[in-house]
Design an enzyme around this catalytic site. Sequence first.
Site, PDB file in Angstrom:
ATOM      1  N   ASP A 130      26.854 -14.091  25.115  1.00 36.19           N
ATOM      2  CA  ASP A 130      26.890 -12.611  25.113  1.00 36.19           C
ATOM      3  C   ASP A 130      25.585 -11.994  24.621  1.00 36.19           C
ATOM      4  O   ASP A 130      25.158 -10.961  25.134  1.00 36.19           O
ATOM      5  CB  ASP A 130      28.022 -12.112  24.194  1.00 36.19           C
TER       6      ASP A 130
HETATM    7  P1  NAP Z   1      29.208 -16.548  22.676  1.00 37.55           P
HETATM    8  O1  NAP Z   1      28.963 -15.362  23.551  1.00 37.55           O
HETATM    9  O2  NAP Z   1      30.523 -16.668  22.036  1.00 37.55           O
HETATM   10  O3  NAP Z   1      28.924 -17.847  23.590  1.00 37.55           O
HETATM   11  C1  NAP Z   1      28.942 -19.113  23.058  1.00 37.55           C
HETATM   12  C2  NAP Z   1      28.627 -20.103  24.177  1.00 37.55           C
HETATM   13  O4  NAP Z   1      28.402 -21.366  23.543  1.00 37.55           O
HETATM   14  C3  NAP Z   1      29.754 -20.289  25.173  1.00 37.55           C
HETATM   15  O5  NAP Z   1      29.431 -19.693  26.406  1.00 37.55           O
HETATM   16  C4  NAP Z   1      29.926 -21.842  25.277  1.00 37.55           C
HETATM   17  O6  NAP Z   1      29.800 -22.233  26.649  1.00 37.55           O
HETATM   18  C5  NAP Z   1      28.759 -22.376  24.456  1.00 37.55           C
HETATM   19  N1  NAP Z   1      29.130 -23.539  23.644  1.00 37.55           N
HETATM   20  C6  NAP Z   1      30.236 -23.718  22.891  1.00 37.55           C
HETATM   21  N2  NAP Z   1      30.224 -24.918  22.306  1.00 37.55           N
HETATM   22  C7  NAP Z   1      29.073 -25.521  22.684  1.00 37.55           C
HETATM   23  C8  NAP Z   1      28.485 -26.782  22.409  1.00 37.55           C
HETATM   24  N3  NAP Z   1      29.083 -27.684  21.618  1.00 37.55           N
HETATM   25  N4  NAP Z   1      27.289 -27.072  22.979  1.00 37.55           N
HETATM   26  C9  NAP Z   1      26.680 -26.186  23.789  1.00 37.55           C
HETATM   27  N5  NAP Z   1      27.182 -24.968  24.087  1.00 37.55           N
HETATM   28  C10 NAP Z   1      28.376 -24.651  23.540  1.00 37.55           C
HETATM   29  O7  NAP Z   1      28.116 -16.677  21.539  1.00 37.55           O
HETATM   30  P2  NAP Z   1      26.929 -15.686  21.119  1.00 37.55           P
HETATM   31  O8  NAP Z   1      25.994 -15.467  22.261  1.00 37.55           O
HETATM   32  O9  NAP Z   1      26.411 -16.232  19.830  1.00 37.55           O
HETATM   33  O10 NAP Z   1      27.627 -14.308  20.873  1.00 37.55           O
HETATM   34  C11 NAP Z   1      28.413 -14.041  19.719  1.00 37.55           C
HETATM   35  C12 NAP Z   1      29.592 -13.184  20.124  1.00 37.55           C
HETATM   36  O11 NAP Z   1      30.497 -13.095  19.012  1.00 37.55           O
HETATM   37  C13 NAP Z   1      29.184 -11.779  20.503  1.00 37.55           C
HETATM   38  O12 NAP Z   1      29.971 -11.306  21.550  1.00 37.55           O
HETATM   39  C14 NAP Z   1      29.471 -11.003  19.220  1.00 37.55           C
HETATM   40  O13 NAP Z   1      29.715  -9.644  19.475  1.00 37.55           O
HETATM   41  C15 NAP Z   1      30.718 -11.731  18.723  1.00 37.55           C
HETATM   42  N6  NAP Z   1      30.934 -11.535  17.271  1.00 37.55           N
HETATM   43  C16 NAP Z   1      29.979 -11.894  16.386  1.00 37.55           C
HETATM   44  C17 NAP Z   1      30.154 -11.666  15.027  1.00 37.55           C
HETATM   45  C18 NAP Z   1      29.086 -12.005  14.016  1.00 37.55           C
HETATM   46  O14 NAP Z   1      29.149 -11.493  12.904  1.00 37.55           O
HETATM   47  N7  NAP Z   1      28.137 -12.850  14.340  1.00 37.55           N
HETATM   48  C19 NAP Z   1      31.338 -11.089  14.571  1.00 37.55           C
HETATM   49  C20 NAP Z   1      32.322 -10.787  15.496  1.00 37.55           C
HETATM   50  C21 NAP Z   1      32.106 -11.014  16.842  1.00 37.55           C
HETATM   51  P3  NAP Z   1      30.439 -23.621  27.125  1.00 37.55           P
HETATM   52  O15 NAP Z   1      31.886 -23.563  26.777  1.00 37.55           O
HETATM   53  O16 NAP Z   1      30.161 -23.671  28.585  1.00 37.55           O
HETATM   54  O17 NAP Z   1      29.719 -24.694  26.378  1.00 37.55           O
END
Ligand code: NAP
Length: 458
Positions: free
Chosen positions: A385
Amino acid sequence: MSYPQYFLEATYLIASILFVLGLRSLSHPDTARRGMIMAAAGMTAAVVGTLFHPDIHNYLYIVIGLIVGSAIGIPMAMVPMTAMPQRTALSHAFGALAASMVGIAEYVIHGANMGGVKSAALGLEVMLGALTTTGSLIAAAKLQEMMRGTPIMFKGQHIFNLLLFLTMAGCYIGWEFNPGMAILFYSMIGCALIFGVMLVLPIGAADMPVVMSLLNSYAGLSSAATGFVLSNNVLIIAGTLDGFSGFILSILMCKAMNRSITNVLFGGFGSVIATDTGAVGGTMREVTLDDVAVQLAYANQVVFVPGYGMATAQAQHAVRELGNLLEERGVAVKYGIHPVAGRMPGHMNVLLAEANVPYSQLYEMEQINPEMPQTDVAVVIGANDVVNPDARDNPKSPIAGMPIIEVDRAKSVIVLKRGKGKGFSGLENPLFFKNVTGMLYGDAKSSLTNLAQAVQKV
Ligand code: NAP
Protein backbone atom coordinates in the site's frame (compact mmCIF):
# COMPACT_ATOMS: atom_id res chain seq x y z
CA MET A 1 7.06 19.55 55.47
CA SER A 2 8.79 16.51 56.94
CA TYR A 3 11.96 15.01 55.44
CA PRO A 4 10.13 12.07 53.79
CA GLN A 5 7.76 14.62 52.27
CA TYR A 6 10.71 16.66 50.88
CA PHE A 7 12.23 13.47 49.48
CA LEU A 8 8.91 12.48 47.90
CA GLU A 9 8.41 15.88 46.23
CA ALA A 10 12.04 15.95 45.02
CA THR A 11 11.76 12.49 43.39
CA TYR A 12 8.45 13.50 41.77
CA LEU A 13 10.08 16.62 40.36
CA ILE A 14 13.01 14.61 38.99
CA ALA A 15 10.62 12.01 37.56
CA SER A 16 8.53 14.68 35.82
CA ILE A 17 11.62 16.29 34.26
CA LEU A 18 12.84 12.88 33.06
CA PHE A 19 9.42 12.09 31.52
CA VAL A 20 9.42 15.36 29.55
CA LEU A 21 13.04 14.93 28.39
CA GLY A 22 12.42 11.25 27.56
CA LEU A 23 9.40 12.06 25.44
CA ARG A 24 11.36 14.78 23.66
CA SER A 25 14.20 12.36 22.89
CA LEU A 26 11.79 9.77 21.48
CA SER A 27 11.07 12.08 18.55
CA HIS A 28 14.30 11.10 16.76
CA PRO A 29 15.79 7.63 16.13
CA ASP A 30 19.25 8.87 17.18
CA THR A 31 18.07 9.75 20.66
CA ALA A 32 15.12 7.33 21.04
CA ARG A 33 17.05 4.72 23.05
CA ARG A 34 18.26 7.43 25.44
CA GLY A 35 14.66 8.68 25.69
CA MET A 36 13.44 5.24 26.76
CA ILE A 37 16.18 5.02 29.41
CA MET A 38 15.26 8.48 30.74
CA ALA A 39 11.56 7.59 30.88
CA ALA A 40 12.33 4.30 32.68
CA ALA A 41 14.60 6.15 35.13
CA GLY A 42 11.79 8.67 35.71
CA MET A 43 9.34 5.86 36.46
CA THR A 44 11.84 4.25 38.86
CA ALA A 45 12.30 7.59 40.65
CA ALA A 46 8.52 8.00 40.95
CA VAL A 47 8.08 4.46 42.34
CA VAL A 48 10.97 4.79 44.81
CA GLY A 49 9.69 8.19 45.96
CA THR A 50 6.20 6.78 46.50
CA LEU A 51 7.61 4.04 48.73
CA PHE A 52 8.50 6.82 51.18
CA HIS A 53 4.97 8.23 51.15
CA PRO A 54 4.00 9.10 54.75
CA ASP A 55 0.64 7.33 54.30
CA ILE A 56 2.29 3.94 53.76
CA HIS A 57 2.51 2.03 57.03
CA ASN A 58 2.57 -1.57 55.82
CA TYR A 59 4.77 -2.80 52.98
CA LEU A 60 3.37 -6.34 52.78
CA TYR A 61 0.87 -5.76 49.95
CA ILE A 62 3.40 -3.61 48.09
CA VAL A 63 5.95 -6.43 48.17
CA ILE A 64 3.29 -8.94 47.01
CA GLY A 65 2.31 -6.56 44.18
CA LEU A 66 5.96 -6.13 43.20
CA ILE A 67 6.48 -9.90 43.00
CA VAL A 68 3.28 -10.53 41.04
CA GLY A 69 3.98 -7.57 38.71
CA SER A 70 7.54 -8.71 38.03
CA ALA A 71 6.39 -12.28 37.42
CA ILE A 72 4.00 -11.01 34.73
CA GLY A 73 6.19 -8.20 33.40
CA ILE A 74 9.47 -10.06 32.83
CA PRO A 75 8.04 -12.71 30.43
CA MET A 76 5.99 -9.98 28.72
CA ALA A 77 9.19 -8.09 27.96
CA MET A 78 10.59 -11.10 26.13
CA VAL A 79 7.98 -11.45 23.38
CA PRO A 80 9.28 -11.16 19.80
CA MET A 81 9.05 -7.80 18.00
CA THR A 82 6.15 -9.07 15.85
CA ALA A 83 4.06 -9.58 19.03
CA MET A 84 4.79 -6.06 20.29
CA PRO A 85 1.36 -4.58 19.39
CA GLN A 86 -0.55 -7.14 21.50
CA ARG A 87 2.00 -6.83 24.29
CA THR A 88 1.46 -3.06 24.31
CA ALA A 89 -2.31 -3.60 24.38
CA LEU A 90 -1.93 -5.81 27.46
CA SER A 91 0.23 -3.17 29.20
CA HIS A 92 -2.50 -0.59 28.57
CA ALA A 93 -5.09 -2.97 30.00
CA PHE A 94 -3.06 -3.42 33.20
CA GLY A 95 -2.34 0.33 33.55
CA ALA A 96 -6.00 1.19 33.10
CA LEU A 97 -7.10 -1.57 35.49
CA ALA A 98 -4.73 -0.18 38.13
CA ALA A 99 -6.16 3.33 37.70
CA SER A 100 -9.75 2.04 37.99
CA MET A 101 -8.95 0.01 41.09
CA VAL A 102 -7.32 3.00 42.78
CA GLY A 103 -10.47 4.99 41.98
CA ILE A 104 -12.78 2.29 43.37
CA ALA A 105 -10.62 2.03 46.52
CA GLU A 106 -10.81 5.80 47.01
CA TYR A 107 -14.60 5.65 46.69
CA VAL A 108 -14.83 2.77 49.18
CA ILE A 109 -12.64 4.70 51.67
CA HIS A 110 -14.16 8.17 51.32
CA GLY A 111 -17.67 7.35 50.08
CA ALA A 112 -19.87 10.39 49.63
CA ASN A 113 -17.47 12.65 51.56
CA MET A 114 -15.34 13.66 48.63
CA GLY A 115 -15.33 17.21 47.25
CA GLY A 116 -17.18 17.92 43.99
CA VAL A 117 -14.04 18.36 41.85
CA LYS A 118 -12.42 15.25 43.29
CA SER A 119 -15.45 13.08 42.74
CA ALA A 120 -15.77 14.41 39.15
CA ALA A 121 -12.14 13.37 38.54
CA LEU A 122 -12.69 10.04 40.27
CA GLY A 123 -15.71 9.25 38.09
CA LEU A 124 -13.72 10.04 34.94
CA GLU A 125 -10.76 8.01 36.16
CA VAL A 126 -12.84 4.91 36.82
CA MET A 127 -14.93 5.25 33.65
CA LEU A 128 -11.97 5.79 31.27
CA GLY A 129 -9.94 3.15 33.12
CA ALA A 130 -12.70 0.52 32.87
CA LEU A 131 -13.39 1.03 29.16
CA THR A 132 -9.68 1.08 28.37
CA THR A 133 -9.18 -2.20 30.27
CA THR A 134 -11.75 -4.21 28.30
CA GLY A 135 -11.03 -2.38 25.02
CA SER A 136 -7.32 -3.17 25.31
CA LEU A 137 -8.01 -6.81 26.19
CA ILE A 138 -10.16 -7.22 23.06
CA ALA A 139 -7.45 -5.47 21.01
CA ALA A 140 -4.82 -7.88 22.37
CA ALA A 141 -7.06 -10.91 21.67
CA LYS A 142 -7.68 -9.77 18.09
CA LEU A 143 -4.00 -9.09 17.43
CA GLN A 144 -2.99 -12.44 18.94
CA GLU A 145 -5.66 -14.07 16.71
CA MET A 146 -7.42 -15.46 19.76
CA MET A 147 -10.57 -14.02 18.22
CA ARG A 148 -11.59 -12.98 14.70
CA GLY A 149 -9.37 -10.10 13.55
CA THR A 150 -11.84 -8.73 11.02
CA PRO A 151 -14.40 -6.11 12.15
CA ILE A 152 -17.27 -7.68 14.14
CA MET A 153 -20.45 -5.76 13.37
CA PHE A 154 -24.15 -6.39 13.92
CA LYS A 155 -27.41 -4.69 13.03
CA GLY A 156 -28.25 -1.72 15.24
CA GLN A 157 -24.70 -1.59 16.64
CA HIS A 158 -24.38 2.20 16.46
CA ILE A 159 -27.76 2.70 18.20
CA PHE A 160 -26.81 0.16 20.89
CA ASN A 161 -23.48 1.93 21.44
CA LEU A 162 -25.17 5.33 21.62
CA LEU A 163 -27.70 4.08 24.21
CA LEU A 164 -24.91 2.45 26.20
CA PHE A 165 -22.89 5.66 26.13
CA LEU A 166 -25.88 7.73 27.23
CA THR A 167 -26.63 5.31 30.10
CA MET A 168 -22.98 5.46 31.20
CA ALA A 169 -22.90 9.27 31.00
CA GLY A 170 -26.28 9.39 32.81
CA CYS A 171 -24.98 7.23 35.68
CA TYR A 172 -21.87 9.45 35.92
CA ILE A 173 -23.86 12.68 36.11
CA GLY A 174 -26.46 11.13 38.45
CA TRP A 175 -23.72 9.89 40.78
CA GLU A 176 -22.05 13.31 40.75
CA PHE A 177 -25.22 14.79 42.22
CA ASN A 178 -25.84 11.83 44.58
CA PRO A 179 -22.39 10.48 45.51
CA GLY A 180 -23.99 8.28 48.19
CA MET A 181 -25.80 6.19 45.52
CA ALA A 182 -23.22 3.46 45.02
CA ILE A 183 -25.53 1.70 42.55
CA LEU A 184 -25.01 4.52 40.05
CA PHE A 185 -21.24 4.36 40.51
CA TYR A 186 -21.06 0.61 39.94
CA SER A 187 -23.56 0.73 37.04
CA MET A 188 -21.33 3.33 35.39
CA ILE A 189 -18.37 0.94 35.73
CA GLY A 190 -20.43 -1.94 34.27
CA CYS A 191 -21.47 0.20 31.27
CA ALA A 192 -17.85 1.35 30.76
CA LEU A 193 -16.59 -2.25 30.75
CA ILE A 194 -19.14 -3.19 28.06
CA PHE A 195 -18.51 0.05 26.15
CA GLY A 196 -14.77 -0.78 25.90
CA VAL A 197 -15.65 -4.12 24.27
CA MET A 198 -18.16 -2.51 21.90
CA LEU A 199 -15.66 0.18 20.91
CA VAL A 200 -13.05 -2.29 19.71
CA LEU A 201 -15.21 -5.13 18.26
CA PRO A 202 -15.93 -3.34 14.96
CA ILE A 203 -12.26 -2.52 14.36
CA GLY A 204 -10.10 -4.72 12.15
CA ALA A 205 -6.83 -6.07 13.56
CA ALA A 206 -4.77 -3.99 11.14
CA ASP A 207 -6.40 -0.74 12.31
CA MET A 208 -5.69 -1.69 15.89
CA PRO A 209 -2.50 0.41 16.30
CA VAL A 210 -4.55 3.59 15.80
CA VAL A 211 -7.14 2.42 18.31
CA MET A 212 -4.49 1.34 20.77
CA SER A 213 -2.83 4.71 20.70
CA LEU A 214 -6.29 6.19 21.33
CA LEU A 215 -6.80 3.78 24.25
CA ASN A 216 -3.33 4.72 25.45
CA SER A 217 -4.52 8.29 25.46
CA TYR A 218 -7.60 7.33 27.56
CA ALA A 219 -5.39 5.39 29.99
CA GLY A 220 -3.18 8.50 30.31
CA LEU A 221 -6.15 10.76 30.98
CA SER A 222 -7.44 8.25 33.51
CA SER A 223 -4.05 8.40 35.30
CA ALA A 224 -4.13 12.20 35.21
CA ALA A 225 -7.59 12.07 36.84
CA THR A 226 -6.15 9.68 39.46
CA GLY A 227 -3.50 12.33 40.12
CA PHE A 228 -6.25 14.88 40.88
CA VAL A 229 -8.01 12.43 43.21
CA LEU A 230 -4.81 11.58 45.11
CA SER A 231 -3.34 15.13 44.86
CA ASN A 232 -0.33 13.53 43.18
CA ASN A 233 1.52 15.91 40.83
CA VAL A 234 3.66 13.33 39.05
CA LEU A 235 0.55 11.32 38.07
CA ILE A 236 -1.08 14.45 36.71
CA ILE A 237 2.01 15.31 34.65
CA ALA A 238 2.76 11.77 33.41
CA GLY A 239 -0.93 11.06 32.68
CA THR A 240 -1.37 14.28 30.73
CA LEU A 241 1.80 13.64 28.68
CA ASP A 242 0.63 10.10 27.97
CA GLY A 243 -2.92 11.19 27.19
CA PHE A 244 -2.00 13.90 24.72
CA SER A 245 0.93 12.14 23.05
CA GLY A 246 -1.33 9.11 22.45
CA PHE A 247 -3.97 11.36 20.94
CA ILE A 248 -1.46 13.18 18.70
CA LEU A 249 -0.04 9.83 17.55
CA SER A 250 -3.53 8.59 16.57
CA ILE A 251 -4.08 11.74 14.51
CA LEU A 252 -0.65 11.43 12.82
CA MET A 253 -1.31 7.79 11.90
CA CYS A 254 -4.72 8.66 10.47
CA LYS A 255 -3.17 11.48 8.44
CA ALA A 256 -0.49 9.17 7.04
CA MET A 257 -3.25 6.74 5.97
CA ASN A 258 -5.46 9.60 4.71
CA ARG A 259 -8.30 8.36 6.97
CA SER A 260 -10.33 10.22 9.53
CA ILE A 261 -10.43 9.05 13.14
CA THR A 262 -14.22 8.49 12.74
CA ASN A 263 -13.57 6.29 9.71
CA VAL A 264 -11.13 4.19 11.75
CA LEU A 265 -13.52 3.94 14.72
CA PHE A 266 -16.80 3.43 12.89
CA GLY A 267 -15.82 2.58 9.31
CA GLY A 268 -15.41 -1.18 9.74
CA PHE A 269 -12.42 -0.92 7.33
CA GLY A 270 -11.40 -4.38 6.16
CA SER A 271 -14.86 -5.93 6.69
CA VAL A 272 -15.42 -5.94 2.95
CA ILE A 273 -12.81 -6.57 0.29
CA ALA A 274 -12.07 -3.16 -1.15
CA THR A 275 -13.05 -2.86 -4.79
CA ASP A 276 -10.65 -1.44 -7.32
CA THR A 277 -11.91 1.58 -9.12
CA GLY A 278 -8.89 2.00 -11.36
CA ALA A 279 -8.17 -0.03 -14.47
CA VAL A 280 -5.34 -2.21 -13.20
CA GLY A 281 -4.34 -4.71 -15.79
CA GLY A 282 -1.54 -6.27 -17.79
CA THR A 283 0.98 -8.82 -16.72
CA MET A 284 3.57 -8.75 -14.02
CA ARG A 285 7.14 -9.14 -15.27
CA GLU A 286 9.04 -11.73 -13.29
CA VAL A 287 12.79 -11.22 -12.98
CA THR A 288 15.56 -13.62 -12.00
CA LEU A 289 17.84 -13.36 -9.05
CA ASP A 290 20.94 -13.01 -11.24
CA ASP A 291 19.43 -10.14 -13.26
CA VAL A 292 18.60 -8.26 -10.08
CA ALA A 293 22.07 -8.92 -8.61
CA VAL A 294 23.73 -7.40 -11.71
CA GLN A 295 21.43 -4.35 -11.59
CA LEU A 296 22.22 -3.79 -7.92
CA ALA A 297 25.96 -4.37 -8.25
CA TYR A 298 26.34 -1.78 -11.04
CA ALA A 299 23.95 0.83 -9.64
CA ASN A 300 25.04 4.24 -8.37
CA GLN A 301 22.19 4.53 -5.90
CA VAL A 302 19.88 1.87 -4.43
CA VAL A 303 16.92 2.71 -2.19
CA PHE A 304 15.36 -0.03 -0.07
CA VAL A 305 11.69 0.53 0.80
CA PRO A 306 10.60 -1.88 3.53
CA GLY A 307 7.02 -2.73 4.48
CA TYR A 308 4.96 -5.18 6.48
CA GLY A 309 6.43 -8.16 4.55
CA MET A 310 9.92 -7.33 5.84
CA ALA A 311 8.58 -7.57 9.38
CA THR A 312 6.79 -10.90 8.84
CA ALA A 313 9.85 -12.33 7.04
CA GLN A 314 12.20 -10.89 9.72
CA ALA A 315 14.37 -9.80 6.81
CA GLN A 316 15.99 -6.77 8.45
CA HIS A 317 19.38 -8.43 9.03
CA ALA A 318 19.43 -9.85 5.48
CA VAL A 319 18.77 -6.40 3.98
CA ARG A 320 21.51 -4.82 6.11
CA GLU A 321 23.98 -7.46 4.90
CA LEU A 322 23.03 -6.86 1.27
CA GLY A 323 23.27 -3.11 1.85
CA ASN A 324 26.78 -3.48 3.32
CA LEU A 325 27.93 -5.53 0.32
CA LEU A 326 26.61 -2.91 -2.07
CA GLU A 327 28.28 -0.11 -0.13
CA GLU A 328 31.59 -1.95 -0.29
CA ARG A 329 31.19 -1.85 -4.08
CA GLY A 330 30.68 1.93 -3.95
CA VAL A 331 26.88 1.95 -4.33
CA ALA A 332 25.04 4.68 -2.36
CA VAL A 333 22.52 2.80 -0.19
CA LYS A 334 19.49 4.49 1.40
CA TYR A 335 16.32 3.31 3.12
CA GLY A 336 12.99 5.08 2.47
CA ILE A 337 10.67 4.85 5.47
CA HIS A 338 6.93 5.48 5.12
CA PRO A 339 5.27 6.67 8.37
CA VAL A 340 2.70 3.83 8.36
CA ALA A 341 4.74 1.06 6.74
CA GLY A 342 4.20 -2.16 8.68
CA ARG A 343 1.58 -2.35 11.40
CA MET A 344 2.66 0.05 14.11
CA PRO A 345 4.29 3.46 14.24
CA GLY A 346 8.05 3.29 13.87
CA HIS A 347 7.82 -0.44 12.97
CA MET A 348 10.46 -0.21 10.22
CA ASN A 349 12.76 2.08 12.22
CA VAL A 350 12.79 -0.33 15.14
CA LEU A 351 13.53 -3.36 12.94
CA LEU A 352 16.29 -1.63 10.98
CA ALA A 353 17.81 -0.22 14.18
CA GLU A 354 17.82 -3.77 15.59
CA ALA A 355 19.84 -4.82 12.52
CA ASN A 356 22.27 -1.89 13.12
CA VAL A 357 21.40 0.00 9.96
CA PRO A 358 22.96 3.46 10.52
CA TYR A 359 20.39 6.20 11.20
CA SER A 360 22.09 8.37 8.59
CA GLN A 361 20.85 5.93 5.92
CA LEU A 362 17.20 6.18 7.02
CA TYR A 363 15.21 8.73 5.03
CA GLU A 364 11.68 9.82 5.76
CA MET A 365 9.13 9.77 2.91
CA GLU A 366 9.41 13.52 2.24
CA GLN A 367 13.21 13.28 2.10
CA ILE A 368 13.47 10.22 -0.15
CA ASN A 369 10.80 11.09 -2.73
CA PRO A 370 12.84 13.89 -4.41
CA GLU A 371 15.73 11.39 -4.72
CA MET A 372 13.69 8.82 -6.65
CA PRO A 373 14.40 10.07 -10.22
CA GLN A 374 18.17 9.78 -9.51
CA THR A 375 17.77 6.29 -8.01
CA ASP A 376 18.90 3.41 -10.24
CA VAL A 377 17.09 0.66 -8.35
CA ALA A 378 14.31 0.96 -5.76
CA VAL A 379 13.94 -2.37 -3.94
CA VAL A 380 10.49 -2.80 -2.38
CA ILE A 381 10.73 -5.33 0.46
CA GLY A 382 7.26 -6.66 1.31
CA ALA A 383 5.64 -3.22 0.99
CA ASN A 384 2.46 -2.76 -0.99
CA ASP A 385 0.00 0.00 0.00
CA VAL A 386 2.71 2.50 0.91
CA VAL A 387 4.07 2.34 -2.67
CA ASN A 388 0.73 2.13 -4.49
CA PRO A 389 0.73 4.87 -7.19
CA ASP A 390 -3.09 4.72 -7.35
CA ALA A 391 -3.13 6.70 -4.09
CA ARG A 392 -1.52 9.55 -6.04
CA ASP A 393 -2.97 9.05 -9.55
CA ASN A 394 -6.48 7.67 -9.14
CA PRO A 395 -8.88 9.99 -7.29
CA LYS A 396 -11.46 7.16 -7.14
CA SER A 397 -9.16 4.80 -5.28
CA PRO A 398 -10.21 4.06 -1.66
CA ILE A 399 -6.71 5.14 -0.63
CA ALA A 400 -6.65 8.28 -2.84
CA GLY A 401 -4.68 11.04 -1.17
CA MET A 402 -2.62 8.76 1.06
CA PRO A 403 0.98 9.94 0.68
CA ILE A 404 3.25 7.25 -0.81
CA ILE A 405 6.90 6.57 -1.44
CA GLU A 406 7.13 7.18 -5.17
CA VAL A 407 9.27 4.20 -6.16
CA ASP A 408 7.71 4.22 -9.64
CA ARG A 409 9.75 7.39 -10.35
CA ALA A 410 13.01 5.43 -9.95
CA LYS A 411 14.82 4.13 -13.05
CA SER A 412 14.05 0.55 -12.05
CA VAL A 413 11.88 -1.04 -9.36
CA ILE A 414 12.32 -4.54 -7.93
CA VAL A 415 9.48 -5.85 -5.76
CA LEU A 416 10.20 -8.67 -3.31
CA LYS A 417 7.02 -10.50 -2.31
CA ARG A 418 5.85 -14.09 -2.07
CA GLY A 419 3.09 -14.03 -4.68
CA LYS A 420 0.05 -12.01 -5.63
CA GLY A 421 -1.03 -11.27 -2.06
CA LYS A 422 -2.70 -7.91 -1.43
CA GLY A 423 -1.72 -5.41 1.23
CA PHE A 424 -3.66 -4.20 4.26
CA SER A 425 -6.12 -2.18 2.11
CA GLY A 426 -6.96 -5.24 -0.02
CA LEU A 427 -6.36 -3.23 -3.20
CA GLU A 428 -4.55 -4.24 -6.38
CA ASN A 429 -1.34 -2.29 -6.93
CA PRO A 430 -0.70 -0.94 -10.47
CA LEU A 431 3.00 -0.56 -9.58
CA PHE A 432 3.44 -4.30 -10.08
CA PHE A 433 2.24 -4.04 -13.71
CA LYS A 434 4.42 -1.08 -14.74
CA ASN A 435 7.19 -1.55 -17.34
CA VAL A 436 9.73 -0.23 -14.90
CA THR A 437 8.90 -2.94 -12.34
CA GLY A 438 10.33 -6.44 -12.00
CA MET A 439 8.85 -8.97 -9.56
CA LEU A 440 11.19 -11.21 -7.58
CA TYR A 441 8.92 -13.77 -5.92
CA GLY A 442 9.77 -15.51 -2.66
CA ASP A 443 10.01 -14.91 1.06
CA ALA A 444 11.79 -11.57 1.53
CA LYS A 445 14.46 -12.96 3.85
CA SER A 446 15.52 -15.79 1.54
CA SER A 447 15.37 -13.51 -1.54
CA LEU A 448 17.66 -10.98 0.15
CA THR A 449 20.06 -13.66 1.40
CA ASN A 450 20.24 -15.20 -2.07
CA LEU A 451 20.71 -11.75 -3.62
CA ALA A 452 23.65 -11.06 -1.31
CA GLN A 453 25.30 -14.31 -2.45
CA ALA A 454 24.61 -13.49 -6.11
CA VAL A 455 26.01 -9.93 -5.76
CA GLN A 456 29.27 -11.39 -4.41
CA LYS A 457 29.63 -13.42 -7.59
CA VAL A 458 29.11 -10.41 -9.93
P1 NAP B 1 0.98 -4.01 3.13
O1 NAP B 1 0.28 -3.05 2.21
O2 NAP B 1 0.19 -4.64 4.19
O3 NAP B 1 1.64 -5.14 2.19
C1 NAP B 1 2.45 -6.11 2.70
C2 NAP B 1 2.91 -7.01 1.56
O4 NAP B 1 3.95 -7.84 2.08
C3 NAP B 1 1.83 -7.92 1.02
O5 NAP B 1 1.41 -7.50 -0.26
C4 NAP B 1 2.50 -9.34 0.99
O6 NAP B 1 2.41 -9.87 -0.33
C5 NAP B 1 3.95 -9.05 1.36
N1 NAP B 1 4.51 -10.06 2.26
C6 NAP B 1 3.95 -10.61 3.36
N2 NAP B 1 4.77 -11.51 3.91
C7 NAP B 1 5.90 -11.51 3.16
C8 NAP B 1 7.12 -12.23 3.23
N3 NAP B 1 7.36 -13.14 4.19
N4 NAP B 1 8.06 -11.99 2.28
C9 NAP B 1 7.83 -11.09 1.30
N5 NAP B 1 6.69 -10.37 1.18
C10 NAP B 1 5.74 -10.60 2.11
O7 NAP B 1 2.24 -3.35 3.82
P2 NAP B 1 2.77 -1.84 3.79
O8 NAP B 1 3.07 -1.41 2.39
O9 NAP B 1 3.85 -1.79 4.82
O10 NAP B 1 1.55 -0.98 4.25
C11 NAP B 1 1.12 -0.92 5.60
C12 NAP B 1 -0.39 -0.86 5.62
O11 NAP B 1 -0.84 -1.02 6.98
C13 NAP B 1 -0.93 0.45 5.11
O12 NAP B 1 -2.11 0.25 4.40
C14 NAP B 1 -1.20 1.21 6.41
O13 NAP B 1 -2.20 2.19 6.24
C15 NAP B 1 -1.66 0.07 7.31
N6 NAP B 1 -1.51 0.41 8.75
C16 NAP B 1 -0.31 0.76 9.25
C17 NAP B 1 -0.18 1.13 10.58
C18 NAP B 1 1.14 1.57 11.16
O14 NAP B 1 1.14 2.19 12.22
N7 NAP B 1 2.26 1.27 10.53
C19 NAP B 1 -1.29 1.11 11.42
C20 NAP B 1 -2.50 0.70 10.89
C21 NAP B 1 -2.60 0.35 9.55
P3 NAP B 1 2.51 -11.46 -0.54
O15 NAP B 1 1.43 -12.06 0.29
O16 NAP B 1 2.34 -11.65 -2.01
O17 NAP B 1 3.87 -11.86 -0.08
